[in-house]
Write a protein that holds these residues in place. Structure first.
Motif, short mmCIF file in Angstrom:
data_model
loop_
_atom_site.label_atom_id
_atom_site.label_comp_id
_atom_site.label_asym_id
_atom_site.label_seq_id
_atom_site.Cartn_x
_atom_site.Cartn_y
_atom_site.Cartn_z
N VAL A 1 0.84 -0.96 -0.10
CA VAL A 1 -0.16 0.01 0.01
C VAL A 1 0.91 1.34 0.09
N THR A 2 0.74 2.04 -1.03
CA THR A 2 1.47 3.28 -1.14
C THR A 2 0.49 4.34 -1.24
N PRO A 3 0.08 4.95 -0.37
CA PRO A 3 -1.18 5.91 -0.26
C PRO A 3 -0.60 7.08 -1.29
N ASP B 1 -4.58 3.02 -3.53
CA ASP B 1 -4.13 2.92 -2.22
C ASP B 1 -4.37 4.20 -1.30
N PHE B 2 -4.46 5.10 -2.00
CA PHE B 2 -4.78 6.62 -1.34
C PHE B 2 -6.14 6.36 -0.54
N HIS B 3 -7.15 5.70 -1.21
CA HIS B 3 -8.36 5.57 -0.62
C HIS B 3 -8.22 4.49 0.34
N GLY C 1 -5.63 4.07 2.38
CA GLY C 1 -4.89 4.63 3.18
C GLY C 1 -5.71 5.42 4.26
N ASN C 2 -6.64 6.08 3.70
CA ASN C 2 -7.69 6.96 4.03
C ASN C 2 -8.41 6.11 5.04
N SER D 1 0.93 8.95 4.71
CA SER D 1 1.47 8.85 3.18
C SER D 1 2.79 9.40 3.11
N LEU E 1 0.51 12.66 -4.46
CA LEU E 1 -0.52 13.20 -3.39
C LEU E 1 -0.11 14.84 -3.72
#
Length: 886
Positions: free
Chosen positions: A276-278, A284-286, A288-289, A295, A358
């Motif tokens: 997972v690389t937000p 992965d961003f979602h 991670g959230n 991040s 990001l």
RNA sequence: GGGCGAAUAACUCAGUUGGUAGAGUGCAACCCUUACAAGGUUGAAGUCACAGGUUCGAGCCCUGUUUCGCCCA
């Protein structure tokens, strides 16, 4: 130039420039916002100022020009609004490249200086495409030409931004966006082209904290591992059901990252363990959230690894991929590498691989706007043509993502947001503020980003007409009637214009959206520079003329199908232009004897026929243009001009024109031929503006420009009436003539040899038609005698044709080849028999007689009777021939 | 994975509520007939991708299959 010296072949060079200038100088393209005439408006899809005319533009603008010119001929007050768009990224790229040649980077210049450079470039070499559109004949109202960076349009942009911000439909946020490391700006989702490409899926072992074993993750982008902040497993994955470890170690680093569980993970893909690389992947961003993961950005805005990548710091991202893989392999973390096809995002402007990243950006919250825009189509306020595209439109509108509108470039509309240095107050204003409205400080800093170019093009249908001022132009011409565009910008542009138009004007921007296809090469391949199959529209125009080129585009522009372009096809329509030219040359030759004089009582069948066909064709062309069926309009006009007017009418009219039917008939026929030619010119004018204008000017019967004429058939004209009885009569004459010609050709009778023909029919109407038109038949079939009788003894030594109820006997005394004639009749009989079998089969079917509608049954019975009669006559003649020969 | 579209003459394509297939180009033969050889006349050429179904009747409507193209994820 007098008409008798009209050149033998049409040469467009010189003529096109001459008429274009004439039209512009005399204001023929001008719209009048004060007029009471019926308005008709189209806004051009603004080409980039960096653009050069390609086939797509040519088709797009030809279609618009056909519509606009047609509407003018119908008497409408037409506005075709032209202009260009500033193409933020593309233009900036060009100017930067030019600067680079001088060894200057944009950062060495101040922002203002750089923008000055861009304006200089624009003045000097931007907008070349506008002149190219003129070569095509585009009848835009050039006095109103707009540019998305014009003052007025910029005001509109500002007003829209401020209003949307105040309505909370624009916000700033930290999200994952698409970043182009070469253009160094964010891109919207739409500006990323996904391309399938051959990659590898790398399986990498992330050891457990305890040191024993580990999780194997699969990734195509190992360089992002330094930004990993978790490994995710699907909670339902049996393989990891008994796993008690909670953390793994991130190889090549000293970091430990947690193991999380989420339904999102696809158990089928790779190993079922997802790194997972937000900060560098949207999904992965979602993820991670949802899991409150940290991040970590490990790739900077230039595509270079940051210090988060440890010893790989400073490496370019793809170099880092290589190096990291080597290190992983050396240290025993790389488990395996397998080939994989995956889809990789590229910048639509420079083709660089896009980096999901990001970033703090400005967004439009499009949900509410999209709903209204979709509803407008659902409710029929705007029609999408062909209708199929509305499904694609809804699909996108209903699943729309917020629109990232900020771009980290300098060329464009600067975002009107200021922050107070002293108190941090944010101000969003239409007019540049001079002091903080909270603390009064004068230390204000404006947002450095500019807006997406499509943000300003979204306002195009009303910003070009003077909005936010309530102009007369808007009152007269908004909403526009039609928008013509390719499907490639349905989302980019059409959808966004719909949203903005509805939101700010309370009315849809256009009633119809006509989506045309792409222009491809003759084999259906997309034209591209790398394939080398690009055809330059300007070269085509140089070689064949704009009229031939436009007609080709129109003739192939069938709804829902790509246009396959090849020079051979253009050449075919160049010949058509020449045909029209020569028909005009012929007409002019005769008009020199003096003007025609209409006398309805002296019209004979061919005159009545060509007038009827002229009316029918004009109606078909009109109707087809109105319904966006340009290929049908073009082919109706083509068929009529070449095969009805030139092939039949002109030939039929020659005896009268050469004075063989007396002075009065000569004058009447002159009146008819010039009337029909004029109508033809007008109905062809939307497709072929130049040659029609050139001929129009030469005709002694016309005055002014063809652009001021009225489209035939839209105003009452007693001469232009459809008469199907006349058309039926003429069909019989054609049949008779063709029958004789067929005999002549198959029997190898030289054209110079005059023939004697007798015809027999029981049908009074057929007999009357033949008798009344015997001179025409004699002329066109080259006969020295023609007699019509009741059926009786067939003349000896003759070849036979049967047309409807008429038997035709071509006397071939001494020249007849009986074997040949027998073979010819055999063939005819075989053809008729085949048809007869099919028809009889139907009539012998009781269900058909019972269930088919009566009129259909009657029609088939009629066909059967006709075929039987024909069959009988042919057999009789075959017997006769066989007898004589035998 | 989801969606859209295409498949008809040698080639490029039309084909409107289902009534039994057309055009342009190319091809063949003949022709300098006083608008046009960038032309004229005549002609040859098609199991409408495949398999079912509905119907008196299907290129067209329905279902499935194959091949190709595009869009979105």
């Amino acid at each position: 130039m007098s008409s008798d010296s009209l050149d033998k072949g049409y040469d467009p060079s010189g003529i096109e420039e001459k008429w274009y200038k004439y039209w512009v100088d005399n204001g023929f393209f001008k719209a009048n916002e004060e007029s009471d005439q019926k308005p008709y408006a189209i806004v051009i899809p603004p080409p980039n100022i960096t653009g050069v005319l390609h086939m797509g533009h040519a088709l797009n603008n030809t279609v618009q020009d056909i519509m606009c010119r047609h509407r003018r001929l119908c008497g409408d007050n037409v506005l075709w609004m032209p202009g260009t768009d500033h193409a933020g990224i593309a233009t900036q790229n060009i100017v930067e490249k030019n600067l680079a040649k001088k060894g200057v980077t944009r950062d060495q210049l101040k922002r203002e200086e750089f923008i000055d450079e861009v304006w200089k470039w624009k003045e000097h070499s931007g907008g070349a495409i506008i002149n190219q559109l003129k070569r095509l004949g585009a009848s835009c109202d050039w006095d109103r030409e707009r540019f998305t960076m014009d003052e007025g349009l910029s005001d509109a942009v500002r007003k829209v931004f401020v209003r949307l911000y105040k309505e909370e439909l624009i916000y700033q946020g930290l999200y994952i966006i698409n970043w182009c490391p070469r253009c160094k700006t964010a891109l919207s989702d739409l500006e990323v082209d996904h391309e399938e490409q051959d990659s590898f899926l790398y399986h990498i072992r992330y050891p457990f904290e305890s040191g024993e074993g580990g999780l194997v993750v699969a990734t195509t982008r190992p360089e992002t591992m330094f930004g990993d902040t978790a490994v995710a497993l699907n909670p339902n994955d049996q393989r990891y059901q008994d796993l008690t470890e909670t953390h793994v170690c991130l190889p090549l680093t000293d970091r430990k990252i947690p193991i999380i569980r989420d339904d999102y993970v696809d158990t089928e893909f790779g190993t079922g363990a997802l790194k997972v690389t937000p900060a560098h992947d949207p999904n992965d961003f979602h993820l991670g959230n949802r899991h409150n993961l940290e991040s970590i950005k490990v790739i900077d805005d230039d595509g270079i690894m940051t210090d988060g990548a440890g010893r790989f710091n400073g490496q370019e991202r793809f170099e880092c991929r290589k190096q990291a893989l080597e290190a992983l392999e050396a240290e025993g973390f790389l488990v395996k590498k397998e080939p994989l096809k995956n889809s990789v995002g590229h910048c639509y402007r420079c083709k660089t691989v896009v980096e999901p990243s990001l970033s703090k950006q400005w967004f439009v919250k499009v949900g509410p706007l999209a709903k209204e825009a979709a509803d407008a189509v659902r409710e029929g306020k705007t029609r999408i043509i062909p209708e199929n595209w509305s499904k694609t439109y809804f699909e996108w509108m209903d699943n729309i993502q917020d629109w990232c509108i900020s771009r980290q470039i300098w060329w464009g509309h600067r975002i009107p947001v200021w922050t107070c240095k002293d108190c941090g107050k944010i101000m969003v204003e239409e007019v540049d503020p001079t002091a903080c409205d909270s603390c009064g400080s004068k230390e204000l800093v404006q947002e450095t980003d500019v807006l997406d170019t499509w943000f300003s093009s979204a306002l195009w249908p009303f910003s070009t007409m003077g909005w936010p001022e309530q102009t007369q132009l808007l009152k007269t011409f908004y909403p526009t009637n039609a928008l013509v565009t390719g499907f490639d910008i349905l989302f980019f542009w059409v959808a966004r214009m719909m949203m903005m138009g509805i939101h700010f004007m309370d009315e849809v921007p256009f009633k119809d959206v006509y989506i045309h296809a792409l222009v491809r090469d003759e084999h259906g391949k997309k034209m591209s520079k790398s394939k080398g199959n690009v055809i330059d529209p300007l070269k085509v125009i140089d070689q064949y003329g704009a009229d031939a080129f436009r007609f080709t585009l129109a003739a192939f522009a069938a709804q829902g199908r790509d246009v396959k372009m090849s020079e051979d096809r253009v050449e075919g329509y160049r010949n058509f232009v020449n045909k029209l030219w020569n028909a005009a040359r012929f007409t002019l030759m005769h008009l020199e004897k003096g003007p025609g004089e209409m006398d309805v009582s002296l019209l004979s069948l061919p005159e009545k026929w060509i007038l009827s066909r002229s009316k029918a064709t004009a109606d078909a062309v009109h109707q087809s243009i109105e319904t966006f069926k340009f290929n049908e309009a073009a082919s109706a006009a083509y068929q009529f001009t070449w095969h009805e007017f030139c092939d039949w009418y002109v030939e039929a009219a020659k005896p009268a024109l050469y004075g063989k039917e007396g002075e009065k008939r000569c004058r009447v026929v002159r009146a008819v031929i010039s009337e029909v030619l004029e109508n033809t010119l007008v109905m062809l004018h939307p497709f072929m503006p130049f040659v029609t204008e050139e001929i129009w000017e030469k005709l002694p019967t016309t005055s002014g420009s063809v652009m001021s004429a009225r489209f035939p058939g839209i105003e009452d004209n007693e001469l232009l009436v459809r008469d199907e009885a006349v058309e039926g009569d003429m069909e019989h004459v054609f049949g008779v003539i063709s029958g004789i010609r067929n005999i002549r050709s198959t029997m190898n009778i030289p054209p110079s040899m005059q023939l004697g023909v007798s015809m027999q029919t029981m049908d009074a109407r057929e007999r009357r038609i033949i008798e009344e038109n015997h001179a025409m038949i004699e002329n066109l079939a080259r006969l020295d005698s023609l007699e019509v009788t009741e059926p009786g003894e067939a003349p000896p030594s003759s070849a036979t044709a049967v047309v409807n109820g008429t038997s035709i006997y071509v006397s071939l005394m001494g020249v007849i080849d009986f074997d040949k004639e027998a073979a010819r009749l055999d063939k005819e009989i075989a053809k008729v028999t085949k048809e007869l079998v099919a028809v009889s089969k139907r009539l012998n079917n009781e269900s058909f007689l019972e269930k088919a509608p009566e009129d259909v049954v009657e029609k088939v019975k009629g066909i059967q009777q006709g075929l039987e009669e024909k069959n009988d006559k042919l057999r009789e003649n075959l017997d006769r021939i066989n007898k004589i020969a035998g």
